[in-house]
Write a protein that holds these residues in place. Structure first.
Motif, PDB file in Angstrom:
ATOM      1  N   ALA A 141      46.120  21.580 -40.081  1.00 48.49           N
ATOM      2  CA  ALA A 141      46.292  20.153 -39.450  1.00 48.49           C
ATOM      3  C   ALA A 141      45.889  20.191 -38.172  1.00 48.49           C
ATOM      4  N   ALA A 142      46.212  21.202 -37.442  1.00 48.77           N
ATOM      5  CA  ALA A 142      45.921  21.359 -35.960  1.00 48.77           C
ATOM      6  C   ALA A 142      44.552  21.578 -35.809  1.00 48.77           C
ATOM      7  N   LEU A 143      43.761  22.554 -36.797  1.00 46.14           N
ATOM      8  CA  LEU A 143      42.203  22.596 -36.847  1.00 46.14           C
ATOM      9  C   LEU A 143      41.589  21.356 -36.992  1.00 46.14           C
ATOM     10  N   PHE A 144      42.113  20.645 -37.999  1.00 47.56           N
ATOM     11  CA  PHE A 144      41.239  19.230 -38.363  1.00 47.56           C
ATOM     12  C   PHE A 144      41.374  18.444 -37.219  1.00 47.56           C
ATOM     13  N   PHE A 145      42.424  18.122 -36.617  1.00 48.42           N
ATOM     14  CA  PHE A 145      42.644  17.152 -35.421  1.00 48.42           C
ATOM     15  C   PHE A 145      41.922  17.514 -34.366  1.00 48.42           C
ATOM     16  N   PHE A 146      41.897  19.124 -33.876  1.00 48.43           N
ATOM     17  CA  PHE A 146      41.310  19.470 -32.676  1.00 48.43           C
ATOM     18  C   PHE A 146      39.714  19.259 -32.816  1.00 48.43           C
ATOM     19  N   MET A 147      39.165  19.493 -34.155  1.00 50.38           N
ATOM     20  CA  MET A 147      37.837  19.153 -34.456  1.00 50.38           C
ATOM     21  C   MET A 147      37.523  17.713 -34.380  1.00 50.38           C
ATOM     22  N   LEU A 148      38.513  16.651 -34.862  1.00 50.94           N
ATOM     23  CA  LEU A 148      38.315  15.291 -34.598  1.00 50.94           C
ATOM     24  C   LEU A 148      38.230  14.948 -33.208  1.00 50.94           C
ATOM     25  N   LEU A 149      39.077  15.405 -32.262  1.00 49.98           N
ATOM     26  CA  LEU A 149      39.034  15.442 -31.041  1.00 49.98           C
ATOM     27  C   LEU A 149      37.737  15.893 -30.285  1.00 49.98           C
ATOM     28  N   LEU A 150      37.192  16.890 -30.581  1.00 48.63           N
ATOM     29  CA  LEU A 150      36.052  17.419 -30.026  1.00 48.63           C
ATOM     30  C   LEU A 150      34.989  16.314 -30.175  1.00 48.63           C
ATOM     31  N   LEU A 151      34.981  15.938 -31.596  1.00 50.09           N
ATOM     32  CA  LEU A 151      33.636  15.015 -32.148  1.00 50.09           C
ATOM     33  C   LEU A 151      33.648  13.982 -31.446  1.00 50.09           C
ATOM     34  N   GLY A 152      34.869  13.422 -31.310  1.00 54.17           N
ATOM     35  CA  GLY A 152      34.946  11.959 -30.625  1.00 54.17           C
ATOM     36  C   GLY A 152      34.473  12.204 -29.025  1.00 54.17           C
TER      37      GLY A 152
END
Length: 630
Positions: A397-408
């Motif tokens: 979960a942390a990996l996915f939302f960290f990726m989401l944060l950086l993408l945005g």
């Protein structure tokens, strides 16, 4: 040959001696000829430290959330692998030509999204329109980052808060995910039938709607502010501010991390995903071709809309990024590379998303269609639900939302950079003051933050959907792209602009670009635009809430605020100009060469001769000669 100001790329401006020869033949002594004066340019415009800074910034801006949460779903929905046919075709005739046009235009004019249209002053409304659109995008897009940041913080727990019922935000209807085999005998937990269980609410949905959004009954019920999400929103704006406040010198460094690390996370998630049971079925669903879909107009419309969204066309940010290039940078090659990276990322993301969704469908014993989602539904419902079924769920979960944060994040701060560039270029240098950029960025961030307070209320999701559906919709971007093609290809001149590009990169691009600007791209934009208007559907949230008439009116106000900039600005300029209609048109379609770096203005000779650019070779340096055209 009298030399003018030198450029940073070794270019030299000079006035052709041919001008001195032509005038005496008209009966005027050479001694009386006024010397064509070149105004000295101001200090050179800031440029990227390395060209890779520009590439990474464009990747960070154009490759965003839409590549991960929208393209895979559209591909699955519109015939799997068959969707790639209209997608790639429209990329070739619409996406890449406009992408290249915006970058090269910024590089040639050395200006932001407003002043760049001095190349065809009558169409300066395109610059104002792009500023309006990117302002709206900057305002609502960061809300996704705030939600992602909130989920990221909540991921650092032994048990994910959205994995269980019994929390303060859960309702009596909450029921944790159950396995399909539990219903093999016709009953599930608590002696409920499977049909009765299907009406229960998942803890994932309740966490999203009751805790994060705290969703009210509608737009007319704003309710209280969610202060936890507000703090996350403030933290995101602080990050954006310090990424942008010093200009491209700092932005160009930050994107090396924000643009590349999401690929590392995507690869990790893909490796994990394909090892899960059911992943193969998910990928087959993603790619399985359905050839009958090619006959559906909606498939082609979805492909075109996705291209314009994911390529970030019409926002003015690509123009701003291109304006910081060196004059002789090969923007043609850059545009092709960036387009391939963008579309390749979209396609690759599909494998990541559908391997996870395939696992989720297998775990629940349902068809993939039941779990396939796009947009916020994928990011904040489908994927959080999937990770609750994995071992070591908080880590994934942390990996996915960290990726989401950086993408945005990089899409957000590059969008803000484009907006700030347009503002600073628009105001004359006489108004410059110390810390001008830092203050302007701060004011922009604060204004957007206060507008977004309406989106962190209990009715905030309804406001967010209004911005998303109308302010930067496919309709507004298609309208913008159509008029960009008209202004460059038919008013300024496609051949003329091709010559300008040759002056920069040393050769003329393949004629395909010119043909697209003149015919194919405007027709594609116009066709999809008319289809969207003809088949317009009012906004409905979650297939249940119908917006009131005044909410829809606000949405159309967002859309028209940018779309009307083009005709209203043109009409205003035509009314204010002097002379006959033909004289006004002629005057307003002549480029205004400013003093930004390689831009210059040469007075028209008294006999009415015009000046043109001619690239010639002078040893290792490029020399631009001003020639008089009789």
């Amino acid at each position: 040959m009298a030399k003018g100001a030198s450029s940073e790329s070794g270019g030299v401006f000079s006035v052709s001696a041919e001008q001195q020869e032509k005038q005496p033949r008209r009966g005027r002594p050479a001694a009386e000829l006024p010397a064509p004066a070149l105004a000295l340019p101001p200090p050179a415009r800031e440029t990227w430290t390395r060209q890779m800074d520009f590439i990474m910034s464009c990747v960070g801006f154009a490759v965003g959330l839409g590549n991960v949460w929208r393209f895979p779903y559209l591909c699955y929905k519109n015939g799997g692998g068959v969707f790639l046919i209209p997608y790639l075709l429209i990329a070739l005739i619409g996406g890449i030509p406009i992408f290249f046009l915006e970058i090269s235009l910024g590089q040639f004019m050395k200006a932001g999204s407003i002043n760049v249209w001095n190349i065809a002053p009558l169409f300066k409304g395109l610059g104002f329109a792009s500023m309006v659109i990117v302002f709206f995008c900057n305002t609502y897009y960061i809300m996704v980052l705030a939600w992602g940041f909130y989920y990221l913080v909540k991921s650092f727990a032994a048990t994910l808060p959205w994995a269980t019922c019994g929390n303060p935000w859960n309702s009596p209807e909450c029921m944790e995910i159950f396995r399909h085999e539990d219903c093999a005998n016709g009953t599930g937990a608590g002696n409920l039938t499977c049909n009765e269980l299907s009406d229960k609410r998942s803890p994932v949905i309740e966490f999203w709607e009751n805790e994060v959004l705290r969703l009210s009954e509608g737009l007319e019920f704003p309710g209280a502010i969610n202060w936890e999400v507000t703090l996350c929103l403030m933290a995101c704006w602080v990050l954006v501010y310090f990424c942008v406040w010093k200009g491209v010198k700092s932005t160009g460094k930050i994107v090396y991390f924000t643009a590349t690390f999401p690929y590392v996370v995507l690869i990790i998630l893909l490796i994990r995903g394909v090892m899960l049971p059911g992943a193969q079925d998910g990928i087959i669903y993603y790619l399985q071709p359905d050839w009958s879909k090619l006959a559906s107009p909606q498939v082609w419309i979805d492909a075109g809309t996705q291209i314009f969204f994911s390529y970030a066309i019409g926002l003015g940010a690509l123009t701003a990024l291109g304006s910081y290039n060196r004059f002789n940078n090969n923007c043609y090659k850059d545009a092709i590379i960036l387009a391939l990276i963008n579309s390749g990322t979209s396609f690759f993301s599909g494998f990541v998303v559908f391997s996870i969704l395939g696992f989720m469908a297998a775990e629940q014993g349902v068809d993939i269609a039941k779990v396939a989602e796009s947009g916020p539904g994928l990011a904040f419902i489908a994927y959080p639900r999937a990770v609750t079924l994995m071992p070591v769920a908080p880590l994934w979960a942390a990996l996915f939302f960290f990726m989401l944060l950086l993408l945005g994040l990089d899409s957000q701060f590059v969008g803000v950079e484009g907006f700030i560039t347009g503002i600073l270029d628009f105001f004359p240098a006489a108004y410059a003051f110390r810390f001008q950029r830092e203050v302007t960025v701060a004011v922009c961030c604060v204004i957007c933050f206060f507008i977004e307070l309406s989106m962190v209320t209990e009715g905030g999701m309804y406001v967010f959907q209004l911005f998303d559906y109308y302010s930067a919709s496919g309709t507004t971007l298609l309208w913008q792209a159509f008029w960009e093609c008209v202004a460059i290809a038919w008013v300024y001149g496609a051949d003329r602009f091709m010559d300008d590009i040759a002056c920069m990169i040393g050769y003329r691009p393949f004629p395909w670009m010119k043909w697209c600007w003149m015919f194919l791209t405007p027709l594609v934009c116009l066709g999809i635009f008319l289809f969207n208007v003809a088949y317009y559907k009012p906004l409905i949230y979650n297939n249940t809430y119908i917006y009131p008439w005044w909410g829809e009116a606000i949405g159309w106000g967002f859309a028209l605020s940018s779309m009307l900039c083009v005709p209203l600005t043109a009409l205003y300029k035509l009314i204010r100009a002097k002379g006959s209609l033909a004289e006004r048109w002629h005057h307003l379609t002549q480029p205004i060469w400013g003093l930004h770096h390689l831009e210059y203005k040469v007075p028209e000779l008294e006999d009415g001769a015009l000046t043109t650019l001619t690239p010639v070779s002078d040893g290792s340096a490029k020399v631009v000669i001003l020639e008089s055209v009789m």
